[in-house]
Write a protein that holds these residues in place. Structure first.
Motif, PDB file in Angstrom:
ATOM      1  N   HIS A  50       0.720  -1.271  -0.135  1.00 12.32           N
ATOM      2  CA  HIS A  50       0.171  -0.086   0.058  1.00 12.32           C
ATOM      3  C   HIS A  50       0.837   1.303  -0.172  1.00 12.32           C
ATOM      4  N   TRP A  51       1.900   1.095  -0.653  1.00 12.94           N
ATOM      5  CA  TRP A  51       2.839   2.502  -1.032  1.00 12.94           C
ATOM      6  C   TRP A  51       2.462   3.171  -1.947  1.00 12.94           C
ATOM      7  N   LEU A  52       2.259   4.454  -1.886  1.00 13.40           N
ATOM      8  CA  LEU A  52       2.129   5.264  -2.958  1.00 13.40           C
ATOM      9  C   LEU A  52       3.474   5.700  -3.968  1.00 13.40           C
ATOM     10  N   PRO A  53       3.473   5.154  -5.010  1.00 13.71           N
ATOM     11  CA  PRO A  53       4.647   5.745  -5.777  1.00 13.71           C
ATOM     12  C   PRO A  53       5.060   7.138  -5.625  1.00 13.71           C
ATOM     13  N   VAL A  54       6.589   7.377  -5.960  1.00 13.63           N
ATOM     14  CA  VAL A  54       7.051   8.817  -5.463  1.00 13.63           C
ATOM     15  C   VAL A  54       6.128   9.926  -6.262  1.00 13.63           C
ATOM     16  N   HIS A  55       6.012   9.687  -7.726  1.00 11.90           N
ATOM     17  CA  HIS A  55       5.260  10.829  -8.209  1.00 11.90           C
ATOM     18  C   HIS A  55       3.852  10.913  -7.332  1.00 11.90           C
ATOM     19  N   GLN A  56       2.983  10.032  -7.017  1.00 18.03           N
ATOM     20  CA  GLN A  56       1.931  10.204  -6.305  1.00 18.03           C
ATOM     21  C   GLN A  56       2.014  10.844  -4.966  1.00 18.03           C
ATOM     22  N   ARG A  57       3.279  10.445  -4.290  1.00 16.42           N
ATOM     23  CA  ARG A  57       3.334  10.906  -2.986  1.00 16.42           C
ATOM     24  C   ARG A  57       3.651  12.398  -2.948  1.00 16.42           C
ATOM     25  N   ILE A  58       4.293  12.813  -3.820  1.00 19.54           N
ATOM     26  CA  ILE A  58       4.539  14.317  -4.188  1.00 19.54           C
ATOM     27  C   ILE A  58       3.065  14.911  -4.286  1.00 19.54           C
ATOM     28  N   HIS A  59       2.372  14.527  -5.211  1.00 21.59           N
ATOM     29  CA  HIS A  59       0.872  14.982  -5.454  1.00 21.59           C
ATOM     30  C   HIS A  59       0.244  14.994  -4.376  1.00 21.59           C
ATOM     31  N   TYR A  60       0.125  13.887  -3.396  1.00 18.79           N
ATOM     32  CA  TYR A  60      -0.662  13.916  -2.184  1.00 18.79           C
ATOM     33  C   TYR A  60      -0.101  14.811  -1.165  1.00 18.79           C
ATOM     34  N   LYS A  61       1.107  15.129  -1.133  1.00 18.44           N
ATOM     35  CA  LYS A  61       1.477  16.335  -0.212  1.00 18.44           C
ATOM     36  C   LYS A  61       1.212  17.723  -0.611  1.00 18.44           C
ATOM     37  N   VAL A  62       1.190  17.920  -1.880  1.00 18.54           N
ATOM     38  CA  VAL A  62       0.800  19.282  -2.568  1.00 18.54           C
ATOM     39  C   VAL A  62      -0.671  19.262  -2.205  1.00 18.54           C
ATOM     40  N   CYS A  63      -1.677  18.159  -2.462  1.00 18.99           N
ATOM     41  CA  CYS A  63      -3.058  18.433  -2.403  1.00 18.99           C
ATOM     42  C   CYS A  63      -3.251  18.481  -0.907  1.00 18.99           C
ATOM     43  N   LEU A  64      -2.528  18.068   0.209  1.00 18.80           N
ATOM     44  CA  LEU A  64      -2.735  17.923   1.550  1.00 18.80           C
ATOM     45  C   LEU A  64      -2.449  19.547   1.872  1.00 18.80           C
ATOM     46  N   LEU A  65      -1.304  19.950   1.512  1.00 18.91           N
ATOM     47  CA  LEU A  65      -1.354  21.329   1.668  1.00 18.91           C
ATOM     48  C   LEU A  65      -2.278  22.350   1.388  1.00 18.91           C
ATOM     49  N   ALA A  66      -2.713  22.068   0.166  1.00 21.41           N
ATOM     50  CA  ALA A  66      -3.880  22.732  -0.216  1.00 21.41           C
ATOM     51  C   ALA A  66      -5.307  22.735   0.559  1.00 21.41           C
ATOM     52  N   TYR A  67      -5.374  21.395   0.802  1.00 21.45           N
ATOM     53  CA  TYR A  67      -6.485  21.249   1.933  1.00 21.45           C
ATOM     54  C   TYR A  67      -6.382  22.288   3.217  1.00 21.45           C
ATOM     55  N   GLN A  68      -5.251  22.081   3.751  1.00 23.86           N
ATOM     56  CA  GLN A  68      -5.013  22.755   4.995  1.00 23.86           C
ATOM     57  C   GLN A  68      -5.031  24.052   4.577  1.00 23.86           C
ATOM     58  N   CYS A  69      -4.717  24.818   3.495  1.00 27.60           N
ATOM     59  CA  CYS A  69      -5.040  26.104   3.307  1.00 27.60           C
ATOM     60  C   CYS A  69      -6.277  26.485   3.053  1.00 27.60           C
ATOM     61  N   ILE A  70      -7.213  25.709   2.391  1.00 30.97           N
ATOM     62  CA  ILE A  70      -8.513  26.022   2.411  1.00 30.97           C
ATOM     63  C   ILE A  70      -9.320  26.069   3.326  1.00 30.97           C
ATOM     64  N   HIS A  71      -9.086  25.111   4.521  1.00 31.45           N
ATOM     65  CA  HIS A  71      -9.540  25.092   5.703  1.00 31.45           C
ATOM     66  C   HIS A  71      -8.971  25.580   6.751  1.00 31.45           C
ATOM     67  N   GLY A  72      -8.148  26.561   6.587  1.00 27.47           N
ATOM     68  CA  GLY A  72      -7.674  27.339   7.634  1.00 27.47           C
ATOM     69  C   GLY A  72      -6.548  26.749   8.666  1.00 27.47           C
ATOM     70  N   HIS A  73      -5.971  25.425   8.246  1.00 30.17           N
ATOM     71  CA  HIS A  73      -4.867  25.051   8.973  1.00 30.17           C
ATOM     72  C   HIS A  73      -3.580  25.001   8.526  1.00 30.17           C
ATOM     73  N   ALA A  74      -3.258  26.070   7.404  1.00 26.69           N
ATOM     74  CA  ALA A  74      -2.003  26.144   6.969  1.00 26.69           C
ATOM     75  C   ALA A  74      -1.492  27.847   7.705  1.00 26.69           C
ATOM     76  N   PRO A  75      -0.146  28.017   7.429  1.00 26.04           N
ATOM     77  CA  PRO A  75       0.251  29.285   7.795  1.00 26.04           C
ATOM     78  C   PRO A  75      -0.288  30.087   6.829  1.00 26.04           C
ATOM     79  N   ASP A  76      -0.558  31.562   7.159  1.00 25.16           N
ATOM     80  CA  ASP A  76      -1.238  32.662   6.474  1.00 25.16           C
ATOM     81  C   ASP A  76      -0.526  32.723   5.408  1.00 25.16           C
TER      82      ASP A  76
END
Length: 504
Positions: free
Chosen positions: A405-431
């Motif tokens: 159940h390991w995401l390949p490297v390319h998908q792991r990068i996309h996972y991290k960017v999407c996670l940061l986007a989620y945190q930005c949208i919902h107010g859980h990321a730095p201003d």
């Protein structure tokens, strides 16, 4: 609290934690008495220092080879944790934090700091301007903090007074430390400057001490970002720079150096690094080859290490990936030797601790880099999967990654960017990250406005602007299914995102 124990503790920490029901009322009383009286007993302000070699191959006779590890009593850390939470709430509610200080703050990290810096550098290059990045180095910054200046900051910059201010005065006064080596101990030594090493409050107090520096840099119009004492300045040099350092940056550096000297902080010009970042054409056509700081010439580097990530002039991260592969292969070789005597779960822990954690560190910066570079990292992951599952080289790796159940490297990068986007949208990321993303909107009501999408800015250079966070994050976010873009908990988003990105 971590179960670490100091030799000064009357009881081992694990024993205190296992009997917390019996001891909690006593601990609570001690903490409340300290907070009400504005006083800390001297026994909670004594530190024990044990020197440890920085690397096993260093000269043991050279004192510079050792790193002093400071240990404080467990109860002292509990008391500091209580105060730290209240102090952070005060700073947050009154907007007293430095916006571009990411050290020791909730939801802030080295990755969020580097994402913002690389975003600005990539966008500047996309608009035709290379940027000069300068990494300032401070000598023993935490150890030279002046207590009187720090108390002045707490009173006039932060607004503490009365018993609260007296508590911090007591916290800084009368501190002592001694060195222990084996069974031998030195005499106690008074600590008259610096934030207490090994403390919970120390990093936060250092951030408060450094607050005016951000104002000095900002008034010169120079972009900057700090992580504790690591300060980086960056400035667009224009499409046709001259070999003369821009006056705004020169004035900023001189005033910053003067402020540091006034506050007993020393700028180490010999270890300060600079690099010019832009497209190959922008860097080649630039006439910059060095900068001057207080009479010291700092040559432009071909690559610099910035918060654990190696930056090159084109932000291709080729040198970083090469170094990452070298270190990972070294650890995988050692793990493979131990693998026959390890259980699968223990082997997986070693792989994640020594390899996966390194590959995932700041991997959001790698979005949009060439597939050739990503393939090197994928080879590392494949090797780790083979060692973990003891799969022969001739067998296909895809079923192995699927079973793990390991995401390949390319998908792991996309996972991290999407996670940061989620945190930005919902107010859980730095201003400073949240302000880079803009919800999609139109002048008239359309169905697309109800799909929680983001606006994608226009860019000119695919290898620069398209890789910036403010461009890459909206593109990846808008490609997610509607149910993933809908409001939901972080855990459910992570689970759904991994399922969506899983290619097998």
């Amino acid at each position: 609290m971590k179960p670490s124990t100091c030799a000064l503790d009357p009881l081992p920490t694990f024993l205190v934690k296992s009997n917390v029901n019996a001891l909690s009322s006593l601990i609570t009383k001690i903490i409340n008495c300290s907070l009400r009286s504005g006083y800390i007993p001297s026994v909670l302000k004594t530190a024990l220092i044990r020197p440890q070699l920085k690397k096993h191959n260093l000269d043991q006779e050279n004192l510079a080879s050792y790193r002093p590890i400071s240990n404080l009593p467990f109860l002292s850390k509990v008391l500091e944790r209580v105060v730290a939470r209240q102090l952070h709430d005060h700073l947050q509610s009154n907007s007293l934090f430095e916006k571009f200080q990411s050290g020791f703050r909730s939801a802030h990290s080295t990755e969020t700091a580097l994402v913002r810096v690389t975003n600005d550098l990539l966008m500047a290059s996309d608009q035709g301007s290379p940027s000069l990045l300068i990494l300032l180095d401070l000598t023993a910054a935490f150890d030279t903090v002046d207590h009187n200046i720090l108390l002045h900051r707490l009173q006039y910059n932060i607004g503490l007074s009365g018993t609260v201010l007296n508590w911090f005065k007591s916290y800084l006064a009368g501190r002592a430390e001694y060195v222990a080596l084996g069974d031998a101990r030195s005499k106690p030594h008074s600590v008259t400057c610096g934030v207490p090493q090994g403390s919970v409050l120390g990093p936060s107090l250092f951030n408060i001490y450094m607050l005016p520096l951000g104002h000095i840099i900002g008034k010169h119009g120079v972009s900057f970002h700090c992580y504790a004492d690591d300060t980086q300045l960056y400035l667009r040099t224009g499409p046709s720079p001259t070999p003369v350092l821009p006056s705004t940056l020169a004035a900023c550096l001189e005033e910053a150096k003067a402020w540091l000297a006034e506050n007993f902080l020393q700028l180490n010009a010999s270890k300060t690094e600079a690099i010019l970042i832009g497209t190959p054409h922008q860097v080649k056509s630039s006439q910059f080859d060095n900068i001057s700081l207080s009479g010291y010439t700092i040559p432009l580097s071909s690559f610099v290490r910035n918060l654990g990530v190696i930056f090159d002039p084109h932000l291709s991260f080729e040198q970083h990936i090469q170094n990452l592969c070298k270190i990972s292969l070294f650890h995988l070789k050692n793990i493979s030797k131990l693998r026959p005597s390890l259980s699968p779960s223990d082997a997986e822990k070693l792989v994640h601790a020594f390899v996966s954690s390194r590959m995932d560190y700041c991997n959001a910066l790698l979005v949009g880099i060439p597939a050739k570079s990503l393939q090197k990292l994928q080879h590392i992951q494949n090797t780790a999967a083979r060692i973990l599952t003891r799969t022969p080289k001739h067998e296909h790796i895809t079923p192995v990654l699927r079973d793990l159940h390991w995401l390949p490297v390319h998908q792991r990068i996309h996972y991290k960017v999407c996670l940061l986007a989620y945190q930005c949208i919902h107010g859980h990321a730095p201003d400073y990250l949240t302000e880079l993303l803009t919800p999609y909107s139109t002048s008239r009501h359309l169905r697309s406005t109800e799909m929680n999408t983001l606006s994608v800015p226009r860019t000119k250079v695919r290898t620069m602007g398209d890789r910036a966070f403010q461009t890459a994050a909206p593109k990846l976010w808008n490609n997610l299914p509607v149910h993933l873009r809908a409001p939901q908990t972080l855990d459910s988003f992570k689970k759904g995102l991994k399922t969506f990105l899983f290619p097998f």
